[in-house]
Design an enzyme around this catalytic site. Structure first.
Site, PDB file in Angstrom:
ATOM      1  N   ILE C 469       0.836  -1.211   0.000  1.00  0.00           N
ATOM      2  CA  ILE C 469       0.000   0.000   0.000  1.00  0.00           C
ATOM      3  C   ILE C 469       0.869   1.258   0.000  1.00  0.00           C
ATOM      4  O   ILE C 469       0.355   2.354   0.166  1.00  0.00           O
ATOM      5  CB  ILE C 469      -0.961   0.016   1.212  1.00  0.00           C
ATOM      6  N   GLY C 470       2.154   1.076  -0.204  1.00  0.00           N
ATOM      7  CA  GLY C 470       3.044   2.227  -0.207  1.00  0.00           C
ATOM      8  C   GLY C 470       4.021   2.213   0.945  1.00  0.00           C
ATOM      9  O   GLY C 470       4.908   3.050   1.048  1.00  0.00           O
ATOM     10  N   THR C 471       3.859   1.199   1.801  1.00  0.00           N
ATOM     11  CA  THR C 471       4.712   1.117   2.978  1.00  0.00           C
ATOM     12  C   THR C 471       6.114   0.648   2.634  1.00  0.00           C
ATOM     13  O   THR C 471       7.049   0.878   3.384  1.00  0.00           O
ATOM     14  CB  THR C 471       4.120   0.097   3.959  1.00  0.00           C
ATOM     15  N   ARG C 648      14.017  -3.036  15.122  1.00  0.00           N
ATOM     16  CA  ARG C 648      14.804  -3.203  13.906  1.00  0.00           C
ATOM     17  C   ARG C 648      14.166  -2.427  12.762  1.00  0.00           C
ATOM     18  O   ARG C 648      12.955  -2.537  12.526  1.00  0.00           O
ATOM     19  CB  ARG C 648      14.865  -4.684  13.528  1.00  0.00           C
ATOM     20  N   ILE C 649      14.958  -1.608  12.093  1.00  0.00           N
ATOM     21  CA  ILE C 649      14.493  -0.903  10.900  1.00  0.00           C
ATOM     22  C   ILE C 649      14.981  -1.712   9.700  1.00  0.00           C
ATOM     23  O   ILE C 649      16.184  -1.877   9.504  1.00  0.00           O
ATOM     24  CB  ILE C 649      15.061   0.537  10.860  1.00  0.00           C
ATOM     25  N   THR C 654      12.631   3.412   3.326  1.00  0.00           N
ATOM     26  CA  THR C 654      11.173   3.278   3.369  1.00  0.00           C
ATOM     27  C   THR C 654      10.638   3.636   4.751  1.00  0.00           C
ATOM     28  O   THR C 654       9.541   4.175   4.873  1.00  0.00           O
ATOM     29  CB  THR C 654      10.739   1.857   2.974  1.00  0.00           C
ATOM     30  N   GLU C 725       2.059   3.885  11.256  1.00  0.00           N
ATOM     31  CA  GLU C 725       1.043   4.728  11.889  1.00  0.00           C
ATOM     32  C   GLU C 725       1.609   5.560  13.029  1.00  0.00           C
ATOM     33  O   GLU C 725       0.890   6.351  13.639  1.00  0.00           O
ATOM     34  CB  GLU C 725      -0.112   3.842  12.387  1.00  0.00           C
TER      35      GLU C 725
END
Lengths: 340, 206, 759
Positions: C469-471, C648-649, C654, C725
């Site tokens: 969805i764009g994430t 964790r990234i 993104t 979010e």
């Protein structure tokens, strides 16, 4: 959308002739079966919404008269061909230099794409964006005479505080028109009854009890040019537009101001207000209030009070009275401080 | 003075306006004369005729037969099959449908296809070169992550190219202002500005 | 390195460009309404213009007379299908064509189908309804509004959280505030229009529709149509923004499927921007009363948060953000209560950070008020009340880096240069204000399946029925496979957005990266195990090494001592061309039936405040500068800094983009976004992007995202906390705080507009 026949007249007289054949003398241009289209940014939108329902579109973009597409600057003033696009006029070096208020009003309107599409004549004829006008399931005296007005007691935050009537409180949302009315522009029009000049101040009609009559034009009349008389001191002019976001939004309040100053003192002021009135709004009382006065915050405020002396507000738009005043004060002071 | 039925018990009943849409057509005056009636008949006979529309799209000629109501946007998507151009509002409020017509950025949703007869239309599909090399603006959008969902992206890219062509990308402030007709709901705005700066500098050879 | 690609810190992955970026910039990313479909017919909706009553008569003659009209689906035509269900996959229980009752403005009354889009639109506009109208209830204060306790009405809110004796503590507190806040109705307005394209191939129904939940929709649509879910396929390869709006299926989907069945050809219905306001979900308006009691030292002793939320009469939609606000600080005592107010409105639904956006706005605005009342720096006030355990269940936080976020963001923002005196900072005609607030979002994960295939020539295919969805989930899933299998990212292909793929949970609640990556990780590790066995067996190149000591990198398996074997060689030795692994991930605490429920479209969420061992949240701190013109009072946001810690990234690029988008959402919510409801008729007034304002490019200037390193092994195997979010929680409160600082006006009702500042 209702179906329509599409025609491309070659010149002004052909366009007028076709329009004349398919419209009647007493018909309003916005309600006629045959309607003109240039940029289409307003009309196509309203056709999709079922607000405008022509069954014949006369595309003016193929009219061959070169003057329709030209901006001519002379000692007499600036003549804008009707089909000149907003973006072109906004970027015109001489327009920017001689009448910053015009260039500003165009640059701060709509978006880059819309300014590339919309013609100057179409822009000044743009119809209100009142939400209740746009959605056909609401009653609206402008859309269907006598059906009532849902905005009066509805959500009317963007509605007019000047020039409203018991039939209509819809705002005129244009920007360019404020600059034109301030500078005493004249509109040239051609129709089956010949060519004529209409002072800009007479082009738009107050809603009174006939809000469906929006302009002075006949259904077969085409605006061919907009003429702005030369005013040397219009170099000291600007357009201030206050809105909910930084760009691509209609004015909550705006002010077009041009000042002829003698030192600190006002020889002549030209003032028009946008976002707050039902039609392009020349604020002559405010102009008079400044005459021969030293322009400072106090005199600007007095002018603003005069401009809004007759304002009437409703549930959600009361803030516009104060905002309109402050917008004018700020515009006056910023125009005073321009380096020209 | 007109009554305001929406707010008063008297006047036109609420019921009657709710029975359907009220449009100007319902109240349009009848044509005045017999001659006008003839004209009206002539109109109706042609009302739903398809019209021939010739366009050059991304350098290729197309001959289409369209409803006069078909927007340039729907012509591209439904009749030519170029779905890169997106419909986000269909009312000129979002910029997702931006294409170049004769080199200028316009909103294809507000332009009837028939009005573009003979025009050169450039869509996002027409930007990369035939060997697959991306247009500098496309590459810049990738480099700066100038999108998330990607839906408004074709419109942003076409608008950005138009913006530079117009000479309205001289500063970041200019770019922000002149790109404000393209809404990005994912809100990649700072990245879009950075991408346009990069592509501008590359295409200007600086 | 440019701003879009932050240098990874500890426990942060490379800022790889999105693997679908090229498709998106070339117009080749096909969103559902773009998918080529032969012989298509076009559908257009006709919707009600009243909010409550009955349709007594539907006049279809004019519509039927439109040349090219093929069919009109209306009352009676849906009788053989089940009504929608409200819940996980269904937006509402209202079946608009199942009976003639009108429950809300803009309810579907018919679907016109025609040969062309133009004819369908024309016909839909010509459909005339006559109504028996009842006076509708629009919102909180409208006549007929019914207020009920929320607890127990919806599985999302079982009980109102509390701790200690609030009343006594509040009464005894030397410093108290008691204030009310509100947030308006908001619509997601993704730029992609909502659409359904449906066609049948024999018994098989194929639906192209943008969705965050292909599996849930497959099951729910099959239930409505009374067919086997195996005969339904939902395709949503790209989604043009969702923000929650495409989580639950709306009644349109089944209506279009029925139309396609009747006609025996594909039908596509693209809902207009205006119609979406009534036919989709939205964020309902909320109200809040917050009471805080504190000592003069700034320690909070009592906190009460009462919330009121609007819902439809048909469905008890609840967000109840008190679960998060009640756990935010070290309060001493907590009292919360959530009420629902039933009105004649369409059923609300998830919108980006459903509970936290409104509730944390109220809390954080109140925290700022309390700091002002105490004469304390708002950052210090939060520092003083930083909890060791959450106050409700006294559980530890699995990790909580809020103070680090505050410190780093404050530093980057230059908070120390702020003059705390109200109205003290100016720049010419512009009043300058600075404010801050906390962001919080629960960290959850759900069961998820994935299939990963590695071929001998190093190509990887990842299949997972999640949703891009764009994430960037497609990219990070690929990145996970790339890292675990030691192959370059350009050799990885990721398939998503198809209900025939291994099921993933709804892409909501910021769970996708954690859930999907955990499943992909598991599948990759199974492949690693097979290859490791192949490589370390007797006589093999890495014989003698232990599986767990092997590393996969650069197309090789590398043993601890440095010996390595090319993966392609291992494949040759094993005499296989590819290894295919299907993995099912279930988070810690999952019930025995959790996986079964995943396949049934009912994913269990774990984490957040649900777990026994700890509570799991991601945190952030946001700092905002506003400028307000001294004459005209328009508010601009020249600067915003957010620092966030989210475990964790996976990909700093993104991640930053999502947080940035969230912060801009927050600015929009603070200053612009509001759907206006005409209280007389319970109808939406500003139903388009002309009048429903969202931020444009010129609204956003200097924006900085700081990714604070954080390690949390407790949240899930991937160690990932969702952050889609997080970014827009707290922003509006930070703006309100800055507006107060600039002007002395405490605005408690969103959005903050000129109207409130000009008086």
């Amino acid at each position: 959308m209702r179906p329509f026949v599409y025609e491309q007249p070659n010149d002004i007289s052909a366009a007028v002739a076709i329009a004349s054949r398919f419209t009647t003398d007493d018909e309003q241009p916005t309600r006629a079966n045959a309607q003109f289209i240039a940029g289409g940014t307003n009309l196509a939108d309203y056709m999709k919404l079922g607000v405008a329902v022509p069954n014949r579109l006369l595309d003016l973009n193929r009219l061959e008269e070169p003057a329709l597409r030209q901006i001519r600057v002379s000692d007499d003033g600036i003549r804008f061909g009707a089909l000149v696009r907003m973006g072109e006029a906004a970027d015109h070096a001489e327009v920017k230099r001689r009448c910053p208020v015009i260039a500003d009003s165009l640059r701060l309107a709509a978006s880059g794409q819309i300014r590339n599409m919309a013609s100057l004549a179409g822009n000044i004829l743009q119809r209100t964006r009142c939400e209740y006008f746009r959605e056909t399931s609401w009653p609206c005296n402008k859309r269907v005479p006598g059906s009532g007005c849902a905005a009066m007691e509805g959500f009317n935050r963007q509605h007019a505080v000047l020039g409203a009537s018991d039939a209509c409180i819809a705002t005129y949302h244009g920007d360019f028109a404020q600059a034109l009315i301030a500078l005493d522009a004249v509109v040239r029009a051609e129709g089956s009854r010949g060519a004529r000049k209409v002072p800009f101040a007479r082009l738009h009609r107050l809603p009174r009890d006939t809000p469906h009559i929006e302009t002075d034009l006949a259904a077969d009349e085409i605006i061919t040019a907009i003429e702005v008389p030369a005013v040397a001191w219009a170099r000291r002019s600007r357009y201030l537009k206050i809105r909910d976001r930084e760009s691509y939004a209609f004015a909550l309040a705006s002010a077009a101001v041009a000042l002829d100053l003698d030192g600190d003192s006002v020889r002549e002021a030209r003032i028009a207000l946008g976002g707050v009135a039902t039609v392009p709004w020349r604020a002559r009382a405010a102009e008079a209030a400044l005459q021969d006065k030293k322009l400072d915050e106090a005199s600007a405020d007095a002018a603003a009070q005069a401009a809004f002396a007759d304002a009437e507000s409703r549930q959600h738009n009361a803030f516009k009275v104060e905002l309109g005043k402050r917008t004018l004060v700020r515009a006056l002071l910023e125009t005073r401080d321009m380096k020209v | 003075m007109l009554k305001n039925p929406a707010s008063s018990a008297t006047g036109l009943s609420r019921r009657s306006f709710m029975t359907g849409t009220v449009s100007a057509a319902a109240a349009a005056p009848l044509l005045a004369s017999a001659a006008k009636a003839e004209e009206a008949a002539a109109v109706h006979s042609r009302l739903r005729e398809a019209v021939a529309v010739s366009l050059r799209i991304n350098g290729q000629p197309y001959a289409l037969s369209l409803d006069t109501r078909t927007s340039l946007l729907d012509a591209l998507r439904d009749h030519v099959g170029l779905t890169g151009t997106k419909k986000g509002c269909d009312h000129g409020q979002c910029g997702a449908c931006t294409v170049l017509v004769d080199g200028k950025r316009v909103l294809s949703c507000l332009s009837f296809a028939v009005m573009n007869q003979g025009s050169e239309v450039t869509t996002v599909e027409g930007l990369a070169s035939s060997d697959g090399k991306l247009h500098p603006m496309q590459q810049a959008f990738i480099d700066h992550d100038a999108f998330q969902c990607g839906y408004c992206t074709p419109g942003q890219i076409m608008s950005a190219i138009g913006c530079i062509n117009e000479g309205h990308a001289n500063s970041e402030d200019d770019i922000r202002e002149f790109m404000s007709g393209n809404i990005c709901r994912c809100a990649a705005y700072p990245n879009i500005v950075a991408a346009i700066v990069q592509a501008r500098d590359q295409t200007r050879g600086t | 390195m440019d701003a879009a690609a932050p240098k990874p810190g500890e426990n942060q992955g490379e800022p790889l460009p999105r693997i679908d970026a090229r498709l998106k910039v070339t117009g080749q990313a096909h969103y559902p309404a773009d998918l080529p479909t032969a012989n298509i017919a076009y559908g257009a909706l006709s919707t009600s213009s009243i909010a409550r009553g009955r349709v007594t008569k539907l006049r279809l003659d004019d519509a039927r007379a439109v040349p090219g009209l093929l069919d009109i689906v209306t009352y009676g035509d849906m009788d053989k299908v089940e009504k929608p269900k409200f819940g996980n996959s269904g937006a509402t229980s209202i079946g608009p064509l199942h009976d003639r009752t009108i429950f809300h403005d803009g309810q579907i009354i018919a679907l016109a189908v025609a040969e062309t889009f133009e004819a369908a639109e024309e016909a839909a506009q010509l459909i005339r309804a006559e109504y028996e109208e009842e006076k509708p209830t629009a919102s909180f204060d409208s006549p007929g509004a019914k207020t009920v306790d929320a607890a127990g009405k919806n599985p999302m809110h079982k009980e109102d959280v509390k701790a200690g004796n609030f009343d006594a503590a509040y009464a005894a507190a030397p410093v108290r505030i008691d204030a009310r806040y509100s947030t308006p109705t908001q619509h997601h307005n993704p730029i992609e229009l909502f659409s359904t394209t449906a066609f049948w191939q024999g018994d098989q129904l194929i639906v192209h529709e943008p969705t965050q939940n292909v599996t849930g929709w497959k099951v729910e649509l099959a239930r409505q149509l009374k067919i086997d879910p195996a005969n339904v396929r939902i395709l949503s390869p790209f989604i043009g923004g969702a923000f929650g709006s495409k989580g639950p299926m709306t009644p349109r989907t089944a209506i279009v499927a029925v139309a396609a069945k009747r006609l025996g050809r594909p039908v596509r219905c693209v809902t207009s921007r205006m119609q979406a306001f009534g036919t989709q979900t939205y964020r309902a308006e909320t109200r809040h009363r917050i009471r805080i009691g504190a000592g003069r030292d700034g320690r909070i002793t009592a906190f009460a948060h009462e919330g009121w939320e609007v819902t439809s009469r048909a469905d008890a939609y609840v967000v109840a953000g008190t679960s998060a606000t009640g756990r935010m600080y070290d309060y001493g005592s907590v009292l919360t209560h959530v009420s629902l107010v039933e009105a004649d409105r369409n059923t609300p639904g998830y919108m980006r950070s459903p509970p936290e956006t409104p509730y944390v706005y109220a809390l954080e605005n109140a925290m700022d008020e309390m700091a002002v009342t105490l004469g304390m720096d708002p950052v210090e006030f939060r520092r003083i009340n930083e909890p060791k355990v959450e106050p409700i269940g006294k559980k530890p936080f699995s990790s909580r880096s809020l103070i680090q976020c505050y410190d780093q963001a404050a530093d980057a923002f230059g908070w120390a240069k702020r003059d705390p005196k109200v109205g003290a900072m100016r720049d010419g005609d512009w009043l300058v204000g600075m404010g801050c607030a906390t962001a919080i979002y629960p960290t959850a994960a759900a069961p998820c399946a994935a299939r990963v295939r590695l071929t001998s020539d190093g190509d990887v295919r990842v299949q997972c029925g999640s949703h891009e969805i764009g994430t960037g989930v497609r990219t990070v899933a690929g990145q996970m496979a790339s890292e675990r299998l030691g192959v370059p990212i350009d050799k990885v292909n990721v398939e998503m957005g198809d209900s025939s793929l291994p099921p993933a949970p709804v892409s909501g609640g910021s769970i996708s990266t954690a859930s999907v990556c955990s499943a992909v990780l598991k599948a990759c590790d199974a492949i690693r195990t097979k290859l490791s066995v192949g490589a370390t067996a007797e006589g093999r190149p890495l014989a003698g090494s232990h599986n767990e000591e092997l590393d996969f990198a650069d197309g090789k398996i590398v043993a601890k001592g440095g010996a390595s074997a090319k993966i392609e060689d291992v494949f040759k030795i094993m005499q296989v061309g590819a290894i295919d692994e299907y993995a099912e991930f279930a988070p810690k605490g999952a019930t025995p039936g959790a996986l079964k429920k995943l396949y049934a479209g009912q994913p269990e969420f774990h984490g957040g405040d649900h777990d026994e061992d700890s509570v799991k949240y991601a945190f952030g701190a946001e700092f905002v500068e506003v400028r307000i013109n001294r004459y005209t009072r328009e508010i601009r946001v020249p600067r915003i800094v957010g620092a966030f810690a989210a475990g964790r990234i996976m990909n700093t690029r993104t991640a930053r983009s999502q947080l940035m988008g969230g912060m801009i959402w927050g600015i929009g919510q603070a200053l612009q976004e509001a759907t206006e409801v005409d209280g007389r008729y319970a109808r939406y007034v500003n139903r388009d992007l002309q009048d429903y304002l969202v931020p444009v490019n010129a609204d956003i200037r200097d924006l900085q995202v700081i990714l604070v390193p954080e390690v949390d092994h407790a949240v899930n195997p991937a160690g990932v906390k969702g952050l889609g979010e997080l970014g827009n929680v707290g922003t509006a409160a930070a703006v309100a705080s800055a507006v107060y600082h600039a002007t002395g006006n405490r605005i408690r009702d969103l959005p903050i507009r000129i109207d409130q500042l000009i008086a």
